[in-house]
Design an enzyme around this catalytic site. Structure first.
Site, PDB file in Angstrom:
ATOM      1  N   ARG A 172       0.834  -1.206   0.000  1.00 29.96           N
ATOM      2  CA  ARG A 172       0.000   0.000   0.000  1.00 29.96           C
ATOM      3  C   ARG A 172       0.875   1.265   0.000  1.00 29.96           C
ATOM      4  O   ARG A 172       0.581   2.243   0.675  1.00 29.96           O
ATOM      5  CB  ARG A 172      -0.938   0.041   1.212  1.00 29.96           C
ATOM      6  N   SER A 246     -10.652  -0.646   3.090  1.00 26.97           N
ATOM      7  CA  SER A 246      -9.919  -0.799   4.354  1.00 26.97           C
ATOM      8  C   SER A 246      -9.511   0.577   4.862  1.00 26.97           C
ATOM      9  O   SER A 246      -8.894   1.347   4.131  1.00 26.97           O
ATOM     10  CB  SER A 246      -8.649  -1.619   4.143  1.00 26.97           C
ATOM     11  N   GLU A 342      -5.141   4.191   6.073  1.00 29.11           N
ATOM     12  CA  GLU A 342      -4.757   4.010   4.681  1.00 29.11           C
ATOM     13  C   GLU A 342      -5.124   5.226   3.824  1.00 29.11           C
ATOM     14  O   GLU A 342      -4.322   5.657   3.009  1.00 29.11           O
ATOM     15  CB  GLU A 342      -5.444   2.752   4.149  1.00 29.11           C
TER      16      GLU A 342
END
Ligand code: EPU
Length: 346
Positions: A172, A246, A342
């Protein structure tokens, strides 16, 4: 200039961003420009006022939490186009405009007979956002299907092409979250779809599908459908329930730290990584702290997956952040682990 002047830049003022972010949070852009090409972007950079102003890049709005109105000029990336640029013995190379919808593009490549992206089906957002956080799901990360991308430097206006190494992809993560953050805008992405195609079925839920259906050698379309079914069963559709997927990254801890935690919580879901460290399932940690289905104000924790925060209707960005902080505190209190969000928080 006489006669040859380009048409005026399409500058929009006071644009409501609620429908332009997947969380459905209230925010307004003072100034917004829709970018349909590198040339339009260069005209923004050369513009006497906009050129010098700070800029905020908005793709599909799937990875942003607005807690206030962005002060920067919002660049809404709408560069379109998708085509096969090369058919090599060992790969198809497909070029896609940053403004194209990721999932539609995945479905299109499959329909054209160029498989390889099926595990990444139904990921919300735009193609240009995919490399920024090196999207990944069900055993495949973007970096494994990446050839190169074009990005426009926000100071010089020059288009540069970056290959795999220059993008510094991690979990990520990429160079666009670090040294190039706010400095360049991705306008086109080239994907490398390996030939011959091979199914990636190692992820637990896909292995389960193989057993359930008895289909041991699924074709790309079947895997695409399985991934869509798995995702739809536990992730909310942003079109009906505001969310950004997420909300936290899965934390990585040392083997020693993990042994400690397992000693206390033998059930903890964890995945050993090649370098000896261990990735923990943030969803499990949050769930273990009793957050599933809970709310603070109009922001909530999704009933079927604790890693996803949702807008229960009319939530503000502040409510989402208050909820996120409360979750971080309780996970830290119980496990000593700091969860990292995130999405980008504005
Ligand atoms: N779990 C719980 N309770 C929960 C949620 C999860 O116990 O409320 C457990 C699950 O049972 C499972 C484990 O935690 O054993 C991991 O859950 P899951 O397989 O759903 O994957 P994840 O870690 O929650 C990651 C990605 C997803 C991606 C899936 C599939 C991150 C932050 N998330 O989720 O990506 O789709 O794996 O590969 O890495 C996204 O980035 O927005 C996203 C959805």
């Amino acid at each position: 200039m006489h006669g040859t002047a380009a048409p005026a830049l399409p500058i929009e003022q006071g644009v409501n961003l609620r429908t332009l972010n997947a969380f459905g949070l209230p925010a307004q852009a003072q100034t917004l420009v829709r970018i349909d090409s590198d040339a339009t972007l260069r005209r923004v950079i050369d513009h006497p006022e906009l050129g010098r102003a700070p800029k905020f890049v908005l793709g599909g709005g799937s990875n942003v939490v607005f807690t206030r109105d962005p002060q920067a000029v919002v660049l809404k990336i709408e560069v379109g186009g998708r085509r096969l640029v090369q058919e090599l013995p060992d790969a198809w190379i497909v070029e896609v405009g940053a403004g194209e919808n990721w999932h539609d593009m995945v479905a299109w490549t499959l329909a054209q007979g160029w498989p390889g992206l099926e595990n990444l089906a139904l990921i919300p957002g735009s193609v240009g956002a995919a490399p920024v956080q090196n999207i990944g799901a069900y055993g495949v990360e973007l970096k494994e299907r990446f050839e190169s991308l074009d990005a426009v430097d926000l100071v010089t206006g020059r288009t540069v092409t970056l290959g795999l190494d220059a993008c510094h992809f991690g979990y990520r993560d990429s160079v666009f979250k670090h040294s190039l953050a706010g400095k360049s805008v991705i306008t086109r992405v080239r994907l490398r779809l390996p030939r011959p195609w091979r199914a990636v079925l190692g992820y637990l839920e896909l292995t389960r599908k193989v057993h359930e259906t008895g289909v041991t050698d699924p074709d790309p379309k079947t895997i695409f459908e399985w991934v869509c079914a798995i995702r739809s069963a536990k992730l909310p559709d942003p079109a009906t329930v505001g969310n950004v997927g997420s909300f936290f990254k899965n934390p990585v801890v040392s083997a020693e730290q993990c042994r400690d935690i397992i000693g206390r919580d033998p059930e903890i879901v964890h995945y050993p990584l090649p370098d000896g460290s261990v990735k923990l399932a943030a969803g499990w940690l949050i769930d273990a702290c009793g957050w599933k289905g809970k709310s603070i104000g109009r922001a909530g924790v999704y009933e079927k997956q604790a890693l996803v925060l949702v807008n229960r209707g009319g939530a503000s960005g502040a409510e989402v952040i208050t909820l996120a902080r409360a979750i971080q505190e309780s996970v830290y209190g119980r496990f000593g682990i700091r969860l990292e969000p995130e999405p980008v928080v504005v």
